[in-house]
Design a protein around this motif. Structure first.
Motif, PDB file in Angstrom:
ATOM      1  N   THR A 126      -2.568 -13.085  18.373  1.00  0.00           N
ATOM      2  CA  THR A 126      -2.983 -12.477  16.972  1.00  0.00           C
ATOM      3  C   THR A 126      -1.470 -12.142  16.469  1.00  0.00           C
ATOM      4  N   TYR A 127      -0.764 -11.490  17.011  1.00  0.00           N
ATOM      5  CA  TYR A 127       0.817 -11.203  16.541  1.00  0.00           C
ATOM      6  C   TYR A 127       1.249 -12.214  15.980  1.00  0.00           C
ATOM      7  N   ALA A 128       1.706 -13.390  16.643  1.00  0.00           N
ATOM      8  CA  ALA A 128       2.159 -14.559  16.102  1.00  0.00           C
ATOM      9  C   ALA A 128       1.681 -15.137  14.808  1.00  0.00           C
ATOM     10  N   LEU A 129       0.200 -15.060  14.709  1.00  0.00           N
ATOM     11  CA  LEU A 129      -0.298 -15.726  13.738  1.00  0.00           C
ATOM     12  C   LEU A 129      -0.439 -14.727  12.585  1.00  0.00           C
ATOM     13  N   SER A 130      -0.100 -13.515  12.814  1.00  0.00           N
ATOM     14  CA  SER A 130       0.210 -12.295  11.595  1.00  0.00           C
ATOM     15  C   SER A 130       1.426 -12.622  11.228  1.00  0.00           C
ATOM     16  N   VAL A 131       2.351 -12.820  12.325  1.00  0.00           N
ATOM     17  CA  VAL A 131       3.907 -13.186  11.473  1.00  0.00           C
ATOM     18  C   VAL A 131       4.157 -14.366  10.911  1.00  0.00           C
ATOM     19  N   VAL A 132       3.537 -15.297  11.244  1.00  0.00           N
ATOM     20  CA  VAL A 132       3.519 -16.743  10.546  1.00  0.00           C
ATOM     21  C   VAL A 132       2.770 -16.250   9.354  1.00  0.00           C
ATOM     22  N   ALA A 133       1.631 -15.567   9.208  1.00  0.00           N
ATOM     23  CA  ALA A 133       1.326 -15.472   7.721  1.00  0.00           C
ATOM     24  C   ALA A 133       2.089 -14.840   6.793  1.00  0.00           C
ATOM     25  N   ILE A 134       2.759 -13.644   7.311  1.00  0.00           N
ATOM     26  CA  ILE A 134       3.735 -13.118   6.556  1.00  0.00           C
ATOM     27  C   ILE A 134       4.986 -13.884   6.122  1.00  0.00           C
ATOM     28  N   ILE A 135       5.446 -14.635   7.212  1.00  0.00           N
ATOM     29  CA  ILE A 135       6.516 -15.639   6.679  1.00  0.00           C
ATOM     30  C   ILE A 135       6.309 -16.443   5.692  1.00  0.00           C
ATOM     31  N   ILE A 136       4.947 -17.234   5.625  1.00  0.00           N
ATOM     32  CA  ILE A 136       4.782 -18.212   4.891  1.00  0.00           C
ATOM     33  C   ILE A 136       4.625 -17.421   3.629  1.00  0.00           C
ATOM     34  N   THR A 137       4.038 -16.342   3.359  1.00  0.00           N
ATOM     35  CA  THR A 137       3.773 -15.575   2.004  1.00  0.00           C
ATOM     36  C   THR A 137       5.240 -15.310   1.565  1.00  0.00           C
ATOM     37  N   SER A 138       6.318 -14.905   2.304  1.00  0.00           N
ATOM     38  CA  SER A 138       7.400 -14.542   2.028  1.00  0.00           C
ATOM     39  C   SER A 138       8.214 -15.854   1.398  1.00  0.00           C
ATOM     40  N   VAL A 139       8.020 -16.934   2.166  1.00  0.00           N
ATOM     41  CA  VAL A 139       8.620 -18.318   1.748  1.00  0.00           C
ATOM     42  C   VAL A 139       7.942 -18.507   0.211  1.00  0.00           C
ATOM     43  N   VAL A 140       6.740 -18.639   0.032  1.00  0.00           N
ATOM     44  CA  VAL A 140       6.232 -18.902  -1.374  1.00  0.00           C
ATOM     45  C   VAL A 140       6.932 -17.856  -2.374  1.00  0.00           C
ATOM     46  N   LEU A 141       6.936 -16.628  -2.239  1.00  0.00           N
ATOM     47  CA  LEU A 141       7.619 -15.628  -3.001  1.00  0.00           C
ATOM     48  C   LEU A 141       8.816 -15.980  -3.322  1.00  0.00           C
ATOM     49  N   ILE A 142       9.791 -16.441  -2.059  1.00  0.00           N
ATOM     50  CA  ILE A 142      11.285 -16.780  -2.475  1.00  0.00           C
ATOM     51  C   ILE A 142      11.382 -18.202  -3.356  1.00  0.00           C
ATOM     52  N   GLN A 143      10.732 -19.051  -2.882  1.00  0.00           N
ATOM     53  CA  GLN A 143      10.368 -20.245  -3.808  1.00  0.00           C
ATOM     54  C   GLN A 143      10.133 -20.036  -5.349  1.00  0.00           C
ATOM     55  N   ASN A 144       9.268 -19.334  -5.266  1.00  0.00           N
ATOM     56  CA  ASN A 144       8.828 -18.872  -6.648  1.00  0.00           C
ATOM     57  C   ASN A 144       9.875 -18.110  -7.562  1.00  0.00           C
ATOM     58  N   TYR A 145      10.415 -17.300  -6.690  1.00  0.00           N
ATOM     59  CA  TYR A 145      11.652 -16.761  -7.674  1.00  0.00           C
ATOM     60  C   TYR A 145      12.886 -17.648  -7.928  1.00  0.00           C
ATOM     61  N   ARG A 146      13.142 -18.648  -7.001  1.00  0.00           N
ATOM     62  CA  ARG A 146      13.954 -19.512  -7.314  1.00  0.00           C
ATOM     63  C   ARG A 146      13.517 -20.464  -8.504  1.00  0.00           C
ATOM     64  N   ASP A 147      12.417 -21.027  -8.355  1.00  0.00           N
ATOM     65  CA  ASP A 147      11.874 -21.832  -9.664  1.00  0.00           C
ATOM     66  C   ASP A 147      11.979 -20.999 -10.946  1.00  0.00           C
ATOM     67  N   THR A 148      11.412 -20.003 -10.707  1.00  0.00           N
ATOM     68  CA  THR A 148      11.656 -19.173 -12.098  1.00  0.00           C
ATOM     69  C   THR A 148      12.733 -19.094 -12.685  1.00  0.00           C
ATOM     70  N   ALA A 149      13.768 -18.549 -11.794  1.00  0.00           N
ATOM     71  CA  ALA A 149      15.287 -18.362 -12.224  1.00  0.00           C
ATOM     72  C   ALA A 149      15.635 -19.676 -12.806  1.00  0.00           C
ATOM     73  N   ALA A 150      15.604 -20.954 -12.052  1.00  0.00           N
ATOM     74  CA  ALA A 150      15.809 -21.924 -12.611  1.00  0.00           C
ATOM     75  C   ALA A 150      15.393 -22.404 -13.965  1.00  0.00           C
ATOM     76  N   ILE A 151      14.057 -21.946 -14.021  1.00  0.00           N
ATOM     77  CA  ILE A 151      13.356 -22.651 -15.455  1.00  0.00           C
ATOM     78  C   ILE A 151      14.045 -21.371 -16.668  1.00  0.00           C
ATOM     79  N   HIS A 152      14.450 -20.222 -16.265  1.00  0.00           N
ATOM     80  CA  HIS A 152      14.984 -19.422 -17.255  1.00  0.00           C
ATOM     81  C   HIS A 152      16.253 -19.707 -17.401  1.00  0.00           C
ATOM     82  N   ALA A 153      17.101 -20.256 -16.713  1.00  0.00           N
ATOM     83  CA  ALA A 153      18.286 -20.571 -17.114  1.00  0.00           C
ATOM     84  C   ALA A 153      18.262 -22.036 -18.193  1.00  0.00           C
ATOM     85  N   LYS A 154      17.327 -22.845 -17.562  1.00  0.00           N
ATOM     86  CA  LYS A 154      17.308 -24.100 -18.584  1.00  0.00           C
ATOM     87  C   LYS A 154      16.600 -23.706 -19.928  1.00  0.00           C
ATOM     88  N   LEU A 155      15.573 -22.769 -20.171  1.00  0.00           N
ATOM     89  CA  LEU A 155      15.378 -22.467 -21.051  1.00  0.00           C
ATOM     90  C   LEU A 155      16.709 -21.708 -21.950  1.00  0.00           C
TER      91      LEU A 155
END
Length: 118
Positions: free
Chosen positions: A41-70
């Motif tokens: 249960t602990y491991a699955l909770s940690v994995v879920a938090i990590i995956i959520t963090s990865v999505v947020l970090i990747q979204n930040y990078r994509d958004t920053a790149a789009i802003h730079a291009k615009l």
């Protein structure tokens, strides 16, 4: 710390990172019959938090790149005003006011164009 997070997000967002997560999930699930339900249960909770963090970090990078291009497009065009470059760093109220002003201006130009064609 940022470099570590970006590298981890980059690793986990690619196939080897995905395979690593799958192996970790299979390994933790294999521990259930041995009475390690809390660990799983602990491991699955940690994995879920990590995956959520990865999505947020990747979204930040994509958004920053789009802003730079615009911003590059805005700066390269002679007719544009550069006051909107970097608007994403402002407070939400300032952004909303700028968007409203630009929409009003665009609506006014649209009316003028329609009136001149009639």
């Amino acid at each position: 710390m940022n470099l570590f997070l970006f590298r981890m997000a980059d690793f986990l967002s690619r196939p080897p990172g995905f395979y690593f997560v799958i192996v970790a999930l299979i390994g933790s699930t294999a521990l259930v019959p041995f009475g390690f339900t809390n660990v799983v249960t602990y491991a699955l909770s940690v994995v879920a938090i990590i995956i959520t963090s990865v999505v947020l970090i990747q979204n930040y990078r994509d958004t920053a790149a789009i802003h730079a291009k615009l911003d590059e497009i805005i700066v390269s065009m002679r007719e544009t005003r550069n006051e909107v470059v970097g608007l994403e760093h402002e407070q939400p109220e300032h952004i909303a006011a700028a968007v409203e002003r630009l929409e009003e201006e665009a609506d006014g130009r649209d009316r003028v164009c329609r009136e001149t064609t009639i």
